[in-house]
Design a protein around this motif. Structure first.
Motif, PDB file in Angstrom:
ATOM      1  N   MET A 188       4.389  93.084  42.222  1.00 59.41           N
ATOM      2  CA  MET A 188       4.547  91.631  42.184  1.00 59.41           C
ATOM      3  C   MET A 188       5.025  91.088  43.524  1.00 59.41           C
ATOM      4  O   MET A 188       4.405  90.195  44.111  1.00 59.41           O
ATOM      5  N   LYS A 189       6.113  91.625  44.040  1.00 55.89           N
ATOM      6  CA  LYS A 189       6.695  91.039  45.252  1.00 55.89           C
ATOM      7  C   LYS A 189       5.972  91.508  46.515  1.00 55.89           C
ATOM      8  O   LYS A 189       5.823  90.742  47.471  1.00 55.89           O
ATOM      9  N   GLY A 190       5.537  92.765  46.519  1.00 57.05           N
ATOM     10  CA  GLY A 190       4.948  93.290  47.726  1.00 57.05           C
ATOM     11  C   GLY A 190       3.485  92.953  47.906  1.00 57.05           C
ATOM     12  O   GLY A 190       3.055  92.589  49.012  1.00 57.05           O
ATOM     13  N   PHE A 191       2.688  93.040  46.837  1.00 57.52           N
ATOM     14  CA  PHE A 191       1.240  92.939  47.006  1.00 57.52           C
ATOM     15  C   PHE A 191       0.654  91.679  46.382  1.00 57.52           C
ATOM     16  O   PHE A 191      -0.246  91.070  46.963  1.00 57.52           O
ATOM     17  N   ILE A 192       1.138  91.253  45.240  1.00 49.10           N
ATOM     18  CA  ILE A 192       0.739  89.928  44.750  1.00 49.10           C
ATOM     19  C   ILE A 192       1.374  88.863  45.634  1.00 49.10           C
ATOM     20  O   ILE A 192       0.773  87.826  45.925  1.00 49.10           O
ATOM     21  N   GLY A 193       2.606  89.121  46.085  1.00 50.93           N
ATOM     22  CA  GLY A 193       3.256  88.218  47.035  1.00 50.93           C
ATOM     23  C   GLY A 193       4.044  87.100  46.404  1.00 50.93           C
ATOM     24  O   GLY A 193       4.302  86.073  47.044  1.00 50.93           O
ATOM     25  N   SER A 194       4.499  87.304  45.174  1.00 48.71           N
ATOM     26  CA  SER A 194       5.325  86.308  44.488  1.00 48.71           C
ATOM     27  C   SER A 194       6.643  86.935  44.072  1.00 48.71           C
ATOM     28  O   SER A 194       6.704  88.138  43.787  1.00 48.71           O
ATOM     29  N   GLY A 195       7.686  86.122  44.015  1.00 44.15           N
ATOM     30  CA  GLY A 195       8.974  86.600  43.515  1.00 44.15           C
ATOM     31  C   GLY A 195       9.081  86.549  42.009  1.00 44.15           C
ATOM     32  O   GLY A 195      10.147  86.854  41.461  1.00 44.15           O
ATOM     33  N   ASN A 196       7.996  86.192  41.317  1.00 42.73           N
ATOM     34  CA  ASN A 196       8.062  85.954  39.871  1.00 42.73           C
ATOM     35  C   ASN A 196       8.076  87.236  39.046  1.00 42.73           C
ATOM     36  O   ASN A 196       7.209  87.481  38.209  1.00 42.73           O
ATOM     37  N   ILE A 197       9.079  88.060  39.290  1.00 39.16           N
ATOM     38  CA  ILE A 197       9.377  89.170  38.391  1.00 39.16           C
ATOM     39  C   ILE A 197      10.862  89.075  38.075  1.00 39.16           C
ATOM     40  O   ILE A 197      11.704  89.012  38.966  1.00 39.16           O
ATOM     41  N   ASP A 198      11.167  89.012  36.801  1.00 42.10           N
ATOM     42  CA  ASP A 198      12.569  88.971  36.387  1.00 42.10           C
ATOM     43  C   ASP A 198      12.734  89.899  35.197  1.00 42.10           C
ATOM     44  O   ASP A 198      11.760  90.338  34.578  1.00 42.10           O
ATOM     45  N   THR A 199      13.987  90.181  34.874  1.00 38.83           N
ATOM     46  CA  THR A 199      14.301  91.185  33.872  1.00 38.83           C
ATOM     47  C   THR A 199      15.207  90.612  32.809  1.00 38.83           C
ATOM     48  O   THR A 199      15.957  89.660  33.059  1.00 38.83           O
ATOM     49  N   ASN A 200      15.169  91.222  31.612  1.00 44.29           N
ATOM     50  CA  ASN A 200      16.078  90.755  30.567  1.00 44.29           C
ATOM     51  C   ASN A 200      17.533  91.040  30.893  1.00 44.29           C
ATOM     52  O   ASN A 200      18.436  90.557  30.202  1.00 44.29           O
ATOM     53  N   SER A 201      17.785  91.785  31.968  1.00 44.94           N
ATOM     54  CA  SER A 201      19.169  91.901  32.452  1.00 44.94           C
ATOM     55  C   SER A 201      19.697  90.555  32.934  1.00 44.94           C
ATOM     56  O   SER A 201      20.912  90.381  33.076  1.00 44.94           O
ATOM     57  N   ARG A 202      18.810  89.606  33.181  1.00 46.78           N
ATOM     58  CA  ARG A 202      19.234  88.229  33.492  1.00 46.78           C
ATOM     59  C   ARG A 202      20.099  87.684  32.357  1.00 46.78           C
ATOM     60  O   ARG A 202      20.971  86.829  32.589  1.00 46.78           O
ATOM     61  N   LEU A 203      19.876  88.178  31.147  1.00 47.70           N
ATOM     62  CA  LEU A 203      20.603  87.675  29.987  1.00 47.70           C
ATOM     63  C   LEU A 203      21.968  88.321  29.825  1.00 47.70           C
ATOM     64  O   LEU A 203      22.771  87.855  29.023  1.00 47.70           O
ATOM     65  N   CYS A 204      22.222  89.414  30.569  1.00 44.87           N
ATOM     66  CA  CYS A 204      23.495  90.092  30.331  1.00 44.87           C
ATOM     67  C   CYS A 204      24.333  90.335  31.584  1.00 44.87           C
ATOM     68  O   CYS A 204      25.550  90.310  31.510  1.00 44.87           O
ATOM     69  N   MET A 205      23.715  90.555  32.747  1.00 42.43           N
ATOM     70  CA  MET A 205      24.505  90.976  33.892  1.00 42.43           C
ATOM     71  C   MET A 205      24.336  90.122  35.142  1.00 42.43           C
ATOM     72  O   MET A 205      24.951  90.393  36.177  1.00 42.43           O
TER      73      MET A 205
END
Length: 901
Positions: free
Chosen positions: A125-142
């Motif tokens: 996502m970040k390296g080859f598609i070139g977008s920062g749009n990857i997030d994780t469900n850890s956003r909900l806890c940590m």
């Protein structure tokens, strides 16, 4: 073993919480149709757990069957080959990017995937598609802890280790119910407490952790910052800060001290604002001042807040001001909720970071791009979880790939998340099981589950451990990293041709060491010592804490030299000002709804729901309410109640308890459409976010409570789970039993509604029907038998009582029912003397409340004594606080005086 041979032990790592317990598994032969059986035990050599497992880990063997598994790719509900499914995903993502740009696509990933999986997804996502749009469900806890660490330490660095929990003289649990969420660690602290360690719990609820604490501060919602700021002001006032440490290693102390002076920090003012007793506040202050060896554990109760970063920083400020960091038995300690939340944070699984604890500063971004050979590497952060799904809802993101998580249940305002997924032109879900989220997938990709995966995870103390495969891949399931790498190659990208997970790990380790030299510019996260692992040494890798030096040695504690990952090497104290709740209560919604976890369930029950023993301590959704609130609202203990917010309504069993703070409600977050669609909690939650971390507020949503007032109720036991007949406005819950599935129903309709339910339930049932009906009470009892075995049971009543379910559930295990048992089905009571085990107290050893109570009455006056008599509490110990509570309750009941003759 069926053939008498000994099974080879495989050492792996538990897939549940952030403790990262080592597990020894032995595969056996099972009589089940899928042929899987597994015995598990704690790995005594693993430093995280030293052989202990909690109830969930102990029950892992019951969760490895193939029921409900995704075993082949599907496209629009039809079976597809891997080649076709991969080509379609690649084409749709490639075409979407070509038409709308790289930010029109997104990945939403999970702390359930392995570090190697995280790395590959982030690279794509970040390296080859070139977008920062990857997030994780850890956003909900940590995420809030991450943000606090970065501001204070310069990077997301957890300074402590589990040994500090043994060595501390004081442990402060800030929004952390360790007895339930991290029971193996809690047992270590319980042992330390027996040696004199003091425990303080900061939590609006009197949790099981609070029950045995030396001090419980039941603070008002969102008053954490006020409490910790007040503590720091007090320590400054009595000259209990470490000015030498501050002078040598900390910036910002004077600014923080000045900010504290803007508000009355007297103990009386702080106690009043926090809603705690003045004497209790002073006790907390004294305990903290008198015990330099202090560990402050903070977890979901602090992080899941619109003020989560501020709460974390207020804790870090106190530790920095007192020099309680980087020393044995002394540190602030953020405890992760998932087995690989830390691995995701390391590899750039969050939208606002790059891999290797690098950010989007030009130097970091260019370094990562050089290493990957990816000149189009993203130059800016992407959308965080809640904002990501809002962008999907708005049509800005047109293709999303969800990996190993269930956002249709777990995100706040979950109804809107479902709308977003329904609107999205292209949804891919890779998972091991069907979930609420897979219902929205255009493409479903079967992934490996725990017991089949092979790779690494990182626990809360930065310890890297191996997860190893116990079973071969079932059906066509594949490793997550391989699924992503195949799509990347189908999109035309180079750099994804790894031969194994070991080669993925080596590349990841090399990235952490890449241009990572020099005291001034070095990054603490460095796996240089693991970057040359061979497949053989990778397979044999023992648990090790990063940073891993070039000589292969790990690092238990960080900042022991007082140097931090900031440009000048000094930590930063940040002024934090307390704020009120993001949503204030009003007359329409006067209660504060708090959501969280329970002892024996995990996330959305896709794994723990397969283990009947884990479903017996809290078998159905519930809402805790204080007796004063319940009385004012007409809510009865054990009756169904409606929990209502501006976003929706849920129905759950009311638990009236003084353990709940007046004015507050608590609901667990685990139940789903498959278990209790009316009992889901997160669609009630407002999507209020921490402005820095983007973490949602799960601990405070204005709500109201009302009785449900059902007109009838019933239950249906059958060998299989069922789909509820459509068109009926009912409350239902499914509770797994050993030999059957228990379905509970309640409704507010009439006979037409009950008849429609019965018609839908019995459709397709074949066998002899025995029926009892009492028109006066509205009771009906139906049982279906085939070849002497029980097939199904349906009991319904209007104004009568329903019988216990345990004895009926046990009849499903009988190969042939006796005549007495057949008669009992109609009488509605068990033949002979009823055996009532009561609610399950100890899930590990299947000890019910009746056995525990009998031991107490017979003289067992401590949890250890109850354990000696019954076994309860002798494994993971998460039930020990409940046993202690039962002992105290029995002691509080005065003995009956002998009757006069």
């Amino acid at each position: 073993m069926a053939d008498g041979s000994a099974a080879a032990l495989v050492k792996t790592t538990c897939p549940y919480c952030g403790v990262g317990c080592g597990v020894s598994g032995a595969v056996g032969q099972a009589p089940s149709s899928d042929g899987r059986a597994l015995s598990v035990a704690g790995d005594a050599a693993h430093p995280a757990n030293l052989g202990r497992l909690c109830s969930k880990g102990t029950a892992l063997g019951a969760t490895v069957g193939l029921q409900g598994r995704l075993l082949e790719p599907t496209v629009n509900g039809k079976t597809a080959s891997w080649a076709d499914a991969t080509a379609l995903v690649a084409k749709r993502f490639r075409d979407t990017i070509a038409r709308h740009g790289p930010d029109s696509v997104a990945f939403y990933v999970s702390g359930q995937i392995l570090t190697e999986d995280y790395y590959v997804a982030n690279k794509l996502m970040k390296g080859f598609i070139g977008s920062g749009n990857i997030d994780t469900n850890s956003r909900l806890c940590m995420a809030s802890a991450v943000a606090a660490h970065k501001q204070a330490f310069g990077a997301d660095l957890v300074p402590g280790c589990y040994e500090d929990l043994d060595l501390a003289d004081l442990v402060v649990f800030s929004g952390h119910n360790a007895a339930w969420t991290h029971p193996v660690l809690f047992r270590r602290m319980e042992a330390a407490k027996a040696r004199g360690q003091k425990h303080v719990v900061i939590d609006p609820r009197r949790t099981d952790t609070a029950e045995g604490a030396d001090l419980h501060l039941a603070i008002a919602p969102q008053s954490d910052v006020r409490l910790w700021n007040g503590l720091l002001a007090h320590l400054i006032r009595i000259d209990a800060v470490d000015r030498d440490y501050i002078a040598a290693h900390v910036n910002g102390f004077e600014v923080v001290e000045a900010a504290l002076g803007e508000l009355d920090q007297s103990p009386a003012a702080v106690a009043a604002d926090c809603g705690v007793a003045f004497d209790d506040l002073l006790s907390f202050y004294k305990l903290f001042a008198d015990n330099p060896k202090t560990v402050s554990l903070f977890s979901m109760g602090a992080n899941q807040s619109a003020q989560g970063t501020a709460k974390g920083l207020s804790i870090l400020n106190v530790h920095l001001a007192t020099g309680r960091i980087g020393k044995p038995g002394s540190c602030p300690f953020s405890i992760t909720g998932q087995p690989n939340a830390m691995g995701g944070r390391e590899t750039g699984g969050m939208a606002n970071t790059l891999a290797g604890h690098m950010d989007f500063a030009p130097a970091d971004r260019d370094r990562v791009a050089r290493f990957w050979g990816a000149p189009d590497t993203a130059r800016a952060p992407g959308l965080k979880a809640v904002d990501m799904f809002e962008a999907i809802h708005a049509g800005k993101i047109k293709a999303v790939w969800v990996m190993a998580t269930n956002p249709a249940v777990s995100l706040p305002d979950a109804g809107r998340v479902r709308e977003a997924l329904d609107r999205c032109p292209f949804v891919v879900v890779s998972d091991c099981v069907e979930t609420d989220t897979t219902a929205f997938a255009d493409v479903k990709l079967p992934a490996l589950a725990w017991g089949e995966k092979d790779g690494t995870v990182t626990n809360s103390e930065r310890r890297i451990s191996r997860q190893r495969a116990l079973f071969p891949a079932p059906g066509q399931a594949r490793a997550d990293w391989r699924i992503v790498a195949d799509v990347a190659q189908a999109m035309g990208f180079d750099g994804f041709g790894w031969s194994s997970q070991a080669s993925v790990f080596r590349e990841w380790a090399r990235l952490t060491a890449y241009e990572n030299t020099g005291e001034e510019t070095g990054r603490v996260l460095n796996l240089a010592g693991l970057s040359t692992l061979t497949p053989e040494t990778y397979d044999q890798l023992l648990p090790i804490q990063w940073p891993v030096r070039a000589d292969g040695r790990g690092t238990p504690r960080l900042f022991t030299d007082g140097r931090f990952q900031t440009p000048d090497g000094r930590a930063r104290m940040v002024p934090i000002r307390p704020k009120g709740p993001a949503d204030a209560m009003d007359a329409a919604y006067p209660l504060s709804l708090n959501t969280g976890r329970i002892r024996d369930q995990w996330h959305t029950m896709t794994r723990t729901g397969l283990a009947p023993d884990l479903c017996r301590h809290a078998p159905e959704p519930f809402v805790e309410v204080h007796p004063a609130d319940a009385e004012a609202l007409g809510v009865q203990d054990g009756a169904l109640a409606r929990v209502i917010t501006v976003r929706g309504e849920a129905v759950a069993l009311a638990k009236v308890t003084e353990r709940q703070r007046p004015g507050g409600l608590f609901m667990p977050m685990h139940w789903t459409d498959a278990f209790a669609p009316s009992g889901r909690s997160n669609h009630l939650i407002a999507p209020n976010l921490d402005p820095t971390s983007g973490q949602p507020e799960f601990k405070h949503t204005p709500a109201r409570l009302r009785p449900y007032r059902e007109t009838w109720k019933g239950f249906f036991l059958t060998r299989d789970s069922l789909a509820l007949p459509s068109g009926l406005d009912l409350v239902w819950r499914r509770i797994p039993q050993d030999a059957c599935q228990q379905h509970e129903f309640a409704g507010r309709g009439d006979e037409v509604e009950r008849a429609a339910l019965r018609k839908g339930l019995v459709k397709g049932l074949v066998g002899e029907l025995v029926t009892y009906e009492d028109v006066a009470t509205g009771a009906r009892r139906d049982a279906w038998l085939r070849d002497g075995r029980l097939v199904a049971v349906l009991y319904i009543t209007i104004n009568g009582r329903l019988p216990p379910r345990d004895w009926l559930a046990e009849l499903f295990a009988e190969s042939e029912l006796s005549q007495d048992a057949r008669s009992a089905l109609l009488f509605g009571r068990p033949p002979g003397a009823p055996v009532d085990k009561g609610p399950l107290v100890c899930a590990c050893l299947k000890v019910g409340a009746r056995a525990v109570q009998a031991a107490i009455v017979a003289g067992a006056a401590s949890p250890d004594a109850v354990g000696a008599a019954t076994g309860a509490g002798t494994n993971c110990g998460s039930c020990r606080p409940e046993i202690a509570r039962m002992i105290a309750a029995t002691a509080a009941v005065p003995a009956k005086e002998p009757a006069h003759v």
